[in-house]
Design a protein around this motif. Structure first.
Motif: not given
Length: 378
Positions: A226-237
């Motif tokens: 999930a993190i691998k995908e969501i950081i594409k939109k929110y790279p500051y996670i």
């Protein structure tokens, strides 16, 4: 009124949910009514000092250098332990963790202890565990036998959640009226923000925290997907994972292979969990199975918004879309969508966090847990 002598049996003093649970019980039990003792198979583990600082009688089996010696002579330790129980006039033996069940029950019968109690800390039907070889099958049969016999021979059973009670009673054919649900509770005084020298939070990052042993049960690879995908939109996670365990090298390899080193930090076992929680924006739990997570309660204690899978007692603490979000098991897309929702809606995060804190204080404090435990002990 005569104090009741009570002994808690654990495997060791390692860092774990059951061990922390017993430690908090011992710290908060009314010593005018109960005279506590502790027993372990060996006295190793990072919580050893905490238990010894309680200054209560401790029994432990000596370790043997060779496995064969350990297997042979450990069987005879029931007589040594029974002697300890008789010497201290134990009225109640409270047994935790499946590996202690048979040993404890046999010792209790040898000592004629009137009250033999076991705690189901988890769901033991093995529905989420994978059998990869004959050793896994053997461990399953061993675990089944331990729980089945102990459940039959104990006087009382405590389950840490309603789901644990329902599933285990059905699987092991145990009468529902033999089992009392006592939800875990935590000492909320440990989570007073004023007691921590907190650094200013880095507002450039959105910090997600996860706490738990690095093992398959915790579903970390679903989380990392999930993190691998969501950081594409929110790279500051930034995802901070607290804990160690058998899957640590596999997780490190996944992080390296997927270029997640800038976004995922493995912090190991920590003594400053509350301060890390206070500096975080979201608590994430993707477990495949649970009993009743203390880590989840600690996140509620600091008012964090929570995303957790629908396993064990999670849904008994988290009311979906009221004080957090409950997502299906092994569904990384649901985790992604939930993180997306909370990152983009600060008002929802604050609403969930405030309600979680309120619910924790009304339902899941150490005082509530001790009160319910004493009803069983009495």
């Amino acid at each position: 009124m005569k104090r009741k002598n009570i002994c808690f049996l654990l495997g060791s003093f390692q860092t774990g949910g059951a061990e922390n649970n017993v430690l908090q019980i011992l710290k908060n039990l009314d010593n005018t009514k109960y005279n506590p003792h502790i027993a372990v198979f060996n006295d190793s583990g990072s919580l050893k000092k905490d238990f010894y600082d309680l200054n209560i009688p401790i029994y432990y089996s000596n370790n043997f250098k060779y496995k064969l010696c350990k297997k042979i002579f450990h069987r005879f330790k029931v007589f040594s332990f029974s002697k300890f129980l008789n010497k201290n006039n134990i009225d109640i033996l409270h047994i935790h963790l499946t590996g202690c069940f048979i040993f404890g029950i046999i010792s209790a019968y040898l000592s004629n202890i009137p009250s033999k109690i076991i705690t189901w800390h988890n769901i033991y039907d093995n529905s989420q565990r994978k059998w990869r070889n004959l050793n896994d099958l053997f461990n399953h049969l061993k675990g089944f036998t331990q729980v089945k016999i102990a459940s039959m021979l104990s006087k009382e059973i405590i389950a840490v959640s309603n789901k644990v009670k329902k599933r285990n009673c059905s699987f092991f054919n145990v009468p529902l009226n033999k089992v009392t649900v006592v939800h875990n509770g935590i000492d909320i005084s440990r989570f007073n923000k004023k007691t921590y020298n907190l650094k200013e939070k880095n507002i450039k990052n959105f910090e997600i925290v996860a706490v738990g042993t690095l093992q398959r049960q915790k579903g970390y690879f679903i989380m990392l997907d999930a993190i691998k995908e969501i950081i594409k939109k929110y790279p500051y996670i930034i995802l901070k994972i607290l804990g160690r365990g058998p899957d640590e090298e596999k997780i490190k390899k996944y992080i390296y292979n997927n270029k997640l080193s800038d976004n995922v930090l493995l912090l190991g076992n920590r003594n400053d969990v509350p301060s890390i929680l206070f500096r975080s924006d979201l608590f994430l739990m993707t477990s495949l199975w649970e009993g009743f997570s203390i880590a989840l309660l600690e996140a509620m204690a600091v008012g964090l918004p929570i995303i957790a899978t629908d396993v064990g007692g999670n849904s008994e603490a988290i009311n979906n879309n009221v004080n957090g979000i409950i997502v299906p098991v092994e569904n990384s897309q649901s985790v992604i969508d939930s993180i997306d929702l909370l990152i983009s809606n600060k008002s929802i995060r604050e609403k969930f966090g405030k309600q979680a804190y309120k619910d924790l204080n009304s339902k899941f404090t150490i005082d509530t847990m001790i009160k319910n435990l004493c009803k069983v002990y009495n």
